[in-house]
Motif scaffolding. Structure first.
Motif, PDB file in Angstrom:
ATOM      1  N   VAL A   1       1.016  -1.116   0.040  1.00 24.13           N
ATOM      2  CA  VAL A   1      -0.124  -0.118   0.006  1.00 24.13           C
ATOM      3  C   VAL A   1       0.865   1.318   0.154  1.00 24.13           C
ATOM      4  N   ALA A   2       0.605   2.134  -1.044  1.00 21.62           N
ATOM      5  CA  ALA A   2       1.253   2.976  -1.037  1.00 21.62           C
ATOM      6  C   ALA A   2       1.020   4.311  -0.213  1.00 21.62           C
ATOM      7  N   ILE A   3       1.706   5.005   0.419  1.00 27.36           N
ATOM      8  CA  ILE A   3       1.238   6.028   1.456  1.00 27.36           C
ATOM      9  C   ILE A   3       1.931   7.524   1.095  1.00 27.36           C
ATOM     10  N   ASP A   4       1.146   8.386   0.651  1.00 23.42           N
ATOM     11  CA  ASP A   4       1.494   9.475  -0.030  1.00 23.42           C
ATOM     12  C   ASP A   4       1.197  10.816   0.841  1.00 23.42           C
ATOM     13  N   THR A   5       0.285  10.630   2.140  1.00 22.42           N
ATOM     14  CA  THR A   5       0.153  11.758   2.912  1.00 22.42           C
ATOM     15  C   THR A   5       0.373  11.486   4.652  1.00 22.42           C
ATOM     16  N   LEU A   6       0.416  12.456   5.138  1.00 20.39           N
ATOM     17  CA  LEU A   6       0.525  11.983   6.596  1.00 20.39           C
ATOM     18  C   LEU A   6      -0.777  11.429   6.977  1.00 20.39           C
ATOM     19  N   PRO A   7      -1.933  11.622   6.896  1.00 16.12           N
ATOM     20  CA  PRO A   7      -3.196  11.237   7.328  1.00 16.12           C
ATOM     21  C   PRO A   7      -3.126   9.777   6.857  1.00 16.12           C
ATOM     22  N   GLY A   8      -2.470   9.370   5.607  1.00 20.88           N
ATOM     23  CA  GLY A   8      -2.559   8.103   4.991  1.00 20.88           C
ATOM     24  C   GLY A   8      -1.501   7.138   5.859  1.00 20.88           C
ATOM     25  N   THR A   9      -0.777   7.783   6.740  1.00 21.60           N
ATOM     26  CA  THR A   9       0.050   6.730   7.717  1.00 21.60           C
ATOM     27  C   THR A   9      -0.855   5.947   8.652  1.00 21.60           C
ATOM     28  N   LEU A  10      -1.926   6.554   8.927  1.00 17.78           N
ATOM     29  CA  LEU A  10      -2.937   5.834   9.842  1.00 17.78           C
ATOM     30  C   LEU A  10      -3.268   4.590   9.220  1.00 17.78           C
ATOM     31  N   LEU A  11      -3.512   4.437   7.875  1.00 20.22           N
ATOM     32  CA  LEU A  11      -3.600   3.016   7.246  1.00 20.22           C
ATOM     33  C   LEU A  11      -2.568   2.274   7.377  1.00 20.22           C
ATOM     34  N   ALA A  12      -1.457   2.677   7.320  1.00 21.28           N
ATOM     35  CA  ALA A  12      -0.208   1.912   7.534  1.00 21.28           C
ATOM     36  C   ALA A  12      -0.201   1.371   9.096  1.00 21.28           C
ATOM     37  N   VAL A  13      -0.699   2.123   9.841  1.00 25.97           N
ATOM     38  CA  VAL A  13      -0.881   1.673  11.335  1.00 25.97           C
ATOM     39  C   VAL A  13      -1.757   0.644  11.324  1.00 25.97           C
ATOM     40  N   VAL A  14      -2.830   0.614  10.794  1.00 27.83           N
ATOM     41  CA  VAL A  14      -4.047  -0.227  10.777  1.00 27.83           C
ATOM     42  C   VAL A  14      -3.294  -1.515  10.111  1.00 27.83           C
ATOM     43  N   ILE A  15      -2.683  -1.392   9.148  1.00 27.99           N
ATOM     44  CA  ILE A  15      -2.035  -2.629   8.230  1.00 27.99           C
ATOM     45  C   ILE A  15      -1.113  -3.322   9.215  1.00 27.99           C
ATOM     46  N   GLY A  16      -0.310  -2.468   9.918  1.00 29.84           N
ATOM     47  CA  GLY A  16       0.716  -2.986  10.802  1.00 29.84           C
ATOM     48  C   GLY A  16       0.198  -3.687  11.862  1.00 29.84           C
ATOM     49  N   VAL A  17      -0.815  -3.195  12.828  1.00 29.98           N
ATOM     50  CA  VAL A  17      -1.540  -3.616  13.832  1.00 29.98           C
ATOM     51  C   VAL A  17      -1.964  -5.201  13.383  1.00 29.98           C
ATOM     52  N   ALA A  18      -2.656  -5.322  12.156  1.00 30.25           N
ATOM     53  CA  ALA A  18      -3.221  -6.443  11.543  1.00 30.25           C
ATOM     54  C   ALA A  18      -2.206  -7.702  11.454  1.00 30.25           C
ATOM     55  N   CYS A  19      -0.969  -7.121  10.859  1.00 32.36           N
ATOM     56  CA  CYS A  19       0.296  -7.967  10.540  1.00 32.36           C
ATOM     57  C   CYS A  19       0.721  -8.593  11.836  1.00 32.36           C
ATOM     58  N   VAL A  20       0.806  -7.689  12.994  1.00 32.83           N
ATOM     59  CA  VAL A  20       1.345  -8.124  14.279  1.00 32.83           C
ATOM     60  C   VAL A  20       0.379  -8.957  14.863  1.00 32.83           C
ATOM     61  N   ILE A  21      -0.762  -8.765  14.775  1.00 34.36           N
ATOM     62  CA  ILE A  21      -1.676  -9.712  15.613  1.00 34.36           C
ATOM     63  C   ILE A  21      -1.936 -10.856  14.764  1.00 34.36           C
ATOM     64  N   GLY A  22      -1.763 -11.010  13.451  1.00 26.58           N
ATOM     65  CA  GLY A  22      -1.828 -12.304  12.924  1.00 26.58           C
ATOM     66  C   GLY A  22      -0.568 -13.095  12.726  1.00 26.58           C
ATOM     67  N   GLY A  23       0.580 -12.163  12.781  1.00 26.05           N
ATOM     68  CA  GLY A  23       1.825 -13.013  13.166  1.00 26.05           C
ATOM     69  C   GLY A  23       1.895 -13.735  14.352  1.00 26.05           C
ATOM     70  N   VAL A  24       1.299 -12.921  15.325  1.00 27.62           N
ATOM     71  CA  VAL A  24       1.533 -13.467  16.949  1.00 27.62           C
ATOM     72  C   VAL A  24       0.529 -14.881  17.071  1.00 27.62           C
ATOM     73  N   TRP A  25      -0.551 -14.849  16.392  1.00 30.21           N
ATOM     74  CA  TRP A  25      -1.502 -15.804  16.542  1.00 30.21           C
ATOM     75  C   TRP A  25      -1.160 -16.989  15.625  1.00 30.21           C
ATOM     76  N   LEU A  26      -0.338 -16.402  14.558  1.00 33.63           N
ATOM     77  CA  LEU A  26       0.328 -17.662  13.562  1.00 33.63           C
ATOM     78  C   LEU A  26       1.253 -18.228  14.420  1.00 33.63           C
ATOM     79  N   ALA A  27       2.046 -17.537  14.955  1.00 32.45           N
ATOM     80  CA  ALA A  27       3.406 -18.166  15.717  1.00 32.45           C
ATOM     81  C   ALA A  27       2.813 -19.195  16.731  1.00 32.45           C
TER      82      ALA A  27
END
Length: 435
Positions: free
Chosen positions: A179-205
């Motif tokens: 996902v490309a992030i072009d603006t500062l508000p767009g970084t909130l989407l990156a945070v949401v993606i990051g949280v999903a990756c962390v939670i998914g990775g922890v439960w997969l582990a």
């Protein structure tokens, strides 16, 4: 509703627990060890099997297979250590490998090493597990990177107006999904993606660690057969030790007390002048003498004291009491375990009794030797009339069954007219007790 809240809370809290990060650490180490072990075993075992299939390369190939089995055992030990030290899960190690006698004996033992081959199986099955472990770790790592974007943007994207910069990329563990992030508000989407990756990775582990624990317990711990052999060996050894304790208690306790009572009765006989009392004391003395004789016979039947000096001496004692001349030839440089020694003694005693009772022989020979690696060989032969048949209800079938309980074997050669030779082979140590 409360159930949904509890589940959601558990899902969100998982990345903040010590367990989650220990499982991720194990996944990181296990992924490296698993991939390395897979290729080490595969690229050594495959050539070894090909080389051993050729006539000229058989020796080299077999030696390579032995190296693979040794290496697989070491890798298995490494995975057990990781499980124990990182996530606190303990797997009992299989019994240590016991070498055979001589080069061929060692090679044969190593090639038939069940636990080594099971470790090879784990090393090969570990690859998909290791890939998933690595994926879980990478997912959490990418998620943590994505969650830093709201900080990265003001620190490194604070450029003058009109400056054209490439977008930040919110990475994910799914190939070609970015996902490309072009603006500062767009970084909130990156945070949401990051949280999903962390939670998914922890439960997969967590899920893959549970699967890996089961796989490791099945292939890196004692096999069901080995565990049964171990418990059987413990039971046989403990039973032999218990019988020895009973024999000592009878010999040092009950016999001594009965002998003391007999002495007291004898002293009473000497002091009494009453004929009726003397008659009763005589009857008591006779009963005590018979009881002592029975007790000695029972004690010898449980565990003959002469066996403490070794099987050869015990068989010499048996032969000396035989009404048919019997000789003992012993070539036993090493003593077997106490349980095996006891079984060997009673096998010889029963075979000797059968020969005395049924053979009409003029001579009996008893041979014991340990020249065959890890095997106690006992042979009882006579020059009698022969015709002994294990299926004829002579007690040989029961003897063969008793021998088989410790992985022994019995062969009978007794043609009509004789001679008769019965050979019993027993392991020097119980299989499963340190083997």
């Amino acid at each position: 509703m409360d159930g949904i809240r509890r589940v959601a809370g558990e899902v969100v809290r998982a990345p903040f627990t010590r367990r989650a990060w220990r499982e991720l650490l194990y996944c990181a180490a296990g992924a490296i060890a698993g991939v390395a072990g897979f290729f080490l075993v595969l690229f050594t075992l495959a050539p070894a099997l090909l080389i051993s299939a050729s006539v000229l390369g058989t020796v080299v190939g077999l030696l390579m297979i032995v190296f693979v089995l040794i290496m697989a055992r070491r890798l298995g030990a490494l995975h057990r250590i990781l499980l124990r030290r990182v996530i606190g899960y303990r797997i009992t190690a299989p019994a240590p490998f016991q070498r055979g006698e001589g080069v061929l004996g060692r090679l044969d033992r190593r090639l038939r090493d069940r636990d080594g081959w099971r470790a090879v199986g784990y090393a090969e099955l570990k690859l998909p597990v290791a890939i998933l472990q690595g994926w879980a770790v990478v997912s959490v790592g990418m998620g943590l990177v994505d969650m830093t974007y709201p900080l990265v943007w003001p620190l490194f994207r604070n450029h003058p107006a009109g400056t054209r910069l490439g977008p930040l990329i919110a990475v994910t563990p799914v190939p070609d999904v970015q996902v490309a992030i072009d603006t500062l508000p767009g970084t909130l989407l990156a945070v949401v993606i990051g949280v999903a990756c962390v939670i998914g990775g922890v439960w997969l582990a967590r899920a893959i660690v549970i699967a890996d624990r089961r796989l490791a317990r099945a292939l890196l711990g004692p096999s069901r057969v080995s565990e049964l052999e171990r418990t059987r060996a413990i039971a046989v050894e403990d039973a032999a030790a218990a019988l020895r304790r009973v024999e000592r208690d009878l010999h040092d306790g009950a016999q001594v007390r009965l002998a003391a009572v007999a002495m007291n009765v004898g002293m009473a006989q000497d002091k009494t002048g009453d004929a009726a009392v003397r008659e009763l004391l005589d009857a008591a003395q006779a009963g005590l003498s018979e009881a002592l004789a029975d007790l000695r016979r029972i004690a010898r039947g449980i565990h003959p004291p002469v066996l403490d000096n070794g099987l050869a001496d015990a068989l010499e004692s048996l032969a000396a009491s035989s009404p048919i001349p019997a000789t003992v030839r012993a070539d036993a440089a090493r003593r077997p375990s106490p349980a095996i020694e006891t079984i060997g003694y009673f096998c010889a005693a029963e075979l000797l009794a059968n020969a005395i009772k049924h053979s009409s022989a003029n001579r009996i020979e008893v041979d014991i030797d340990t020249r065959k690696p890890d095997v106690l060989r006992l042979r009882v032969g006579d020059d009698g009339r022969g015709g002994a048949d294990p299926s004829g209800g002579t007690g040989l079938a029961g003897l063969a069954q008793r021998v088989s309980t410790v992985d022994g074997s019995m062969t009978v050669s007794s043609p009509p007219g004789g001679p008769t030779s019965v050979t019993v082979e027993l392991p020097m140590q119980m299989t499963g007790r340190g083997t």
